[in-house]
Motif scaffolding. Structure first.
Motif, PDB file in Angstrom:
ATOM      1  N   LEU A  53       0.857  -1.292   0.046  1.00 37.37           N
ATOM      2  CA  LEU A  53      -0.124  -0.058   0.051  1.00 37.37           C
ATOM      3  C   LEU A  53       0.799   1.315   0.073  1.00 37.37           C
ATOM      4  CD1 LEU A  53      -2.833  -1.174   2.450  1.00 37.37           C
ATOM      5  CD2 LEU A  53      -3.084  -0.885  -0.099  1.00 37.37           C
ATOM      6  N   ARG A  54       2.093   1.170   0.505  1.00 40.42           N
ATOM      7  CA  ARG A  54       3.011   2.440   0.500  1.00 40.42           C
ATOM      8  C   ARG A  54       3.350   2.726  -0.859  1.00 40.42           C
ATOM      9  NH1 ARG A  54       4.886   0.166   5.652  1.00 40.42           N
ATOM     10  NH2 ARG A  54       6.748  -0.738   4.513  1.00 40.42           N
ATOM     11  N   ASP A  55       3.325   1.334  -1.760  1.00 37.91           N
ATOM     12  CA  ASP A  55       3.760   1.941  -3.093  1.00 37.91           C
ATOM     13  C   ASP A  55       2.592   2.038  -4.193  1.00 37.91           C
ATOM     14  OD1 ASP A  55       6.624   1.474  -2.823  1.00 37.91           O
ATOM     15  OD2 ASP A  55       6.325  -0.777  -2.949  1.00 37.91           O
ATOM     16  N   THR A  56       1.455   2.210  -3.361  1.00 39.02           N
ATOM     17  CA  THR A  56       0.069   2.637  -4.133  1.00 39.02           C
ATOM     18  C   THR A  56      -0.316   3.839  -3.971  1.00 39.02           C
ATOM     19  OG1 THR A  56      -0.477  -0.086  -3.856  1.00 39.02           O
ATOM     20  CG2 THR A  56      -2.181   1.865  -4.370  1.00 39.02           C
ATOM     21  N   ASP A  57      -0.465   4.853  -4.980  1.00 39.54           N
ATOM     22  CA  ASP A  57      -0.641   6.204  -4.778  1.00 39.54           C
ATOM     23  C   ASP A  57      -2.316   6.252  -4.630  1.00 39.54           C
ATOM     24  OD1 ASP A  57       1.930   7.317  -4.875  1.00 39.54           O
ATOM     25  OD2 ASP A  57       1.909   6.746  -6.899  1.00 39.54           O
ATOM     26  N   LEU A  58      -2.992   5.325  -5.321  1.00 40.89           N
ATOM     27  CA  LEU A  58      -4.206   5.622  -5.424  1.00 40.89           C
ATOM     28  C   LEU A  58      -4.867   4.100  -5.370  1.00 40.89           C
ATOM     29  CD1 LEU A  58      -6.951   7.018  -5.999  1.00 40.89           C
ATOM     30  CD2 LEU A  58      -6.706   6.638  -8.462  1.00 40.89           C
ATOM     31  N   VAL A  59      -6.027   3.677  -4.718  1.00 40.32           N
ATOM     32  CA  VAL A  59      -6.846   2.540  -4.598  1.00 40.32           C
ATOM     33  C   VAL A  59      -8.296   2.816  -5.366  1.00 40.32           C
ATOM     34  CG1 VAL A  59      -7.797   0.873  -3.281  1.00 40.32           C
ATOM     35  CG2 VAL A  59      -5.675   1.674  -2.591  1.00 40.32           C
ATOM     36  N   LEU A  60      -8.352   1.996  -6.475  1.00 34.87           N
ATOM     37  CA  LEU A  60      -9.753   1.868  -6.916  1.00 34.87           C
ATOM     38  C   LEU A  60     -10.674   0.968  -6.436  1.00 34.87           C
ATOM     39  CD1 LEU A  60      -8.395   2.378 -10.736  1.00 34.87           C
ATOM     40  CD2 LEU A  60      -9.201   4.394  -9.130  1.00 34.87           C
ATOM     41  N   PHE A 118     -11.720  -3.418   4.406  1.00 38.03           N
ATOM     42  CA  PHE A 118     -10.444  -2.958   3.741  1.00 38.03           C
ATOM     43  C   PHE A 118     -10.499  -1.439   3.635  1.00 38.03           C
ATOM     44  CE2 PHE A 118      -8.013  -2.684  -0.646  1.00 38.03           C
ATOM     45  CZ  PHE A 118      -6.651  -2.682   0.047  1.00 38.03           C
ATOM     46  N   ALA A 119     -11.862  -1.171   3.160  1.00 35.66           N
ATOM     47  CA  ALA A 119     -12.207   0.539   2.991  1.00 35.66           C
ATOM     48  C   ALA A 119     -11.753   1.062   4.221  1.00 35.66           C
ATOM     49  CB  ALA A 119     -13.304   0.786   2.580  1.00 35.66           C
ATOM     50  N   ARG A 120     -12.130   0.576   5.440  1.00 34.50           N
ATOM     51  CA  ARG A 120     -11.800   1.367   6.784  1.00 34.50           C
ATOM     52  C   ARG A 120     -10.342   1.198   7.064  1.00 34.50           C
ATOM     53  NH1 ARG A 120     -16.468  -2.081   8.343  1.00 34.50           N
ATOM     54  NH2 ARG A 120     -18.200  -0.717   8.414  1.00 34.50           N
ATOM     55  N   ARG A 121      -9.607   0.085   6.574  1.00 32.64           N
ATOM     56  CA  ARG A 121      -8.013   0.062   6.796  1.00 32.64           C
ATOM     57  C   ARG A 121      -7.526   1.268   6.014  1.00 32.64           C
ATOM     58  NH1 ARG A 121      -4.486  -4.548   4.394  1.00 32.64           N
ATOM     59  NH2 ARG A 121      -2.461  -3.710   5.012  1.00 32.64           N
ATOM     60  N   LEU A 122      -7.996   1.330   4.663  1.00 33.40           N
ATOM     61  CA  LEU A 122      -7.174   2.420   3.976  1.00 33.40           C
ATOM     62  C   LEU A 122      -7.785   3.755   4.278  1.00 33.40           C
ATOM     63  CD1 LEU A 122      -8.528   0.900   0.532  1.00 33.40           C
ATOM     64  CD2 LEU A 122      -6.332   0.734   1.569  1.00 33.40           C
ATOM     65  N   ASP A 142      -8.023   4.522   7.527  1.00 35.13           N
ATOM     66  CA  ASP A 142      -7.022   4.563   8.680  1.00 35.13           C
ATOM     67  C   ASP A 142      -5.538   5.081   8.399  1.00 35.13           C
ATOM     68  OD1 ASP A 142      -9.015   4.034  10.536  1.00 35.13           O
ATOM     69  OD2 ASP A 142      -8.694   2.053  10.779  1.00 35.13           O
ATOM     70  N   LEU A 143      -5.314   4.313   7.293  1.00 37.80           N
ATOM     71  CA  LEU A 143      -3.997   4.775   6.356  1.00 37.80           C
ATOM     72  C   LEU A 143      -3.867   5.969   5.777  1.00 37.80           C
ATOM     73  CD1 LEU A 143      -3.014   1.295   5.238  1.00 37.80           C
ATOM     74  CD2 LEU A 143      -2.007   2.297   7.241  1.00 37.80           C
ATOM     75  N   GLY A 144      -4.973   6.609   5.609  1.00 35.91           N
ATOM     76  CA  GLY A 144      -5.048   8.033   5.081  1.00 35.91           C
ATOM     77  C   GLY A 144      -4.787   7.822   3.362  1.00 35.91           C
ATOM     78  N   GLY A 163     -13.676   9.391   4.872  1.00 36.99           N
ATOM     79  CA  GLY A 163     -12.837  10.678   4.672  1.00 36.99           C
ATOM     80  C   GLY A 163     -11.543  10.875   3.872  1.00 36.99           C
ATOM     81  N   ASN A 164     -11.426   9.702   3.180  1.00 35.98           N
ATOM     82  CA  ASN A 164     -10.489   9.506   2.271  1.00 35.98           C
ATOM     83  C   ASN A 164     -10.892   9.349   0.619  1.00 35.98           C
ATOM     84  OD1 ASN A 164     -11.246   6.928   2.731  1.00 35.98           O
ATOM     85  ND2 ASN A 164      -9.153   5.911   2.505  1.00 35.98           N
TER      86      ASN A 164
END
Length: 265
Positions: free
Chosen positions: A141-148, A173-177, A179-181, A212-213
């Protein structure tokens, strides 16, 4: 010179090298250049084979089985993407790993995202249903700029009818994303008589707004362009008689998301 595929003498440099200690390979369906639907700008999109979902409206059922893909090295994918680097960069685009479901092959997906970002300098996107979100490591996820992120329905029963799988892993998974911003674009396919129930649309909109993200929501109209693939695979396309949504139905769904303060298109 240090190779990105194997890493320096003191340790591996990429997720795949760390996990496998050998060059990374995966099952690839195809790759293509795309504009507008797979992230911002012109994208080099790698479609991986294999998907645990069996969506009723899937327009690429030929990607469902991993064994039907072509065994391909990460080096070959990166070399192909590099051919279009100047064109992609000029458009403000990047690279997207899609499917199928890329998280069915998390090591290979992580390798592609890492090298697209750090070797080619491209904006990266992961296109996923979220069902296998637990397989996405923090490094990936650190190497991912955007999640579709595809949220196909709010009602658990409808979601399972559409996909054959449960909804909860996607929401987790959406909630985890969140939390990671992590920046997220939500994608919602509007299918008349299936996902267009007002409570269903409202549920997805309220959930997305609460994260929120979510910087964008794509309302995708159902279409039957993939039906010939179902026929070629001798699979019944149960939505044969389902019409595409009207412009008014699409506008109504968009207004629900916009009412929650979301950038819906």
């Amino acid at each position: 010179m240090t190779s990105l595929a194997t890493g320096p003498a003191t340790g591996p440099a990429t997720p795949a090298a760390a996990a496998t200690r050998r060059p990374s390979e995966g099952s690839v369906h195809s790759w293509d250049l795309s504009t507008g639907v797979d992230g911002p700008g012109t994208r080099f999109v790698t479609f991986l084979s294999g998907c645990p979902l069996t969506c009723l409206y899937c327009h690429n059922p030929d990607t469902w089985r991993m064994r039907d893909g072509t065994r391909t090295s990460a080096d070959d994918v990166i070399a192909e993407a590099a051919k279009y680097l100047r064109f992609i960069s000029a458009s403000g685009g990047g690279a997207t790993v899609s499917g199928g479901e890329p998280l069915l092959q998390p090591v290979f997906t992580g390798e592609l995202l890492h090298r697209m970002k750090h070797e080619l300098g491209l904006h990266t996107a992961l296109d996923t249903s979220g069902l296998l979100g637990v397989r996405a490591t923090d490094a990936l996820l650190r190497d991912t700029d955007l999640v579709l992120l595809d949220i196909k329905s709010w009602g658990p029963d409808t979601y399972e009818k559409v996909t054959g799988r449960p909804l909860r892993p996607t929401l987790d998974f959406a909630r985890r994303l969140a939390d990671l911003g992590q920046e997220v674009h939500v994608r919602f396919v509007l299918v008349p008589g299936l996902t267009d129930d007002p409570a269903d649309v409202e549920g997805v909109a309220a959930f997305a707004a609460g994260l929120g993200n979510v910087s964008r929501v794509d309302i995708l109209p159902f279409h039957k362009l993939g039906e010939p693939k179902w026929q070629a695979l001798a699979m019944p396309f149960t939505l044969h008689d389902t019409p595409s949504p009207t412009p008014g139905q699409i506008a109504a769904a968009r207004e629900v998301f916009q009412a929650h303060g979301l950038n819906a298109v």
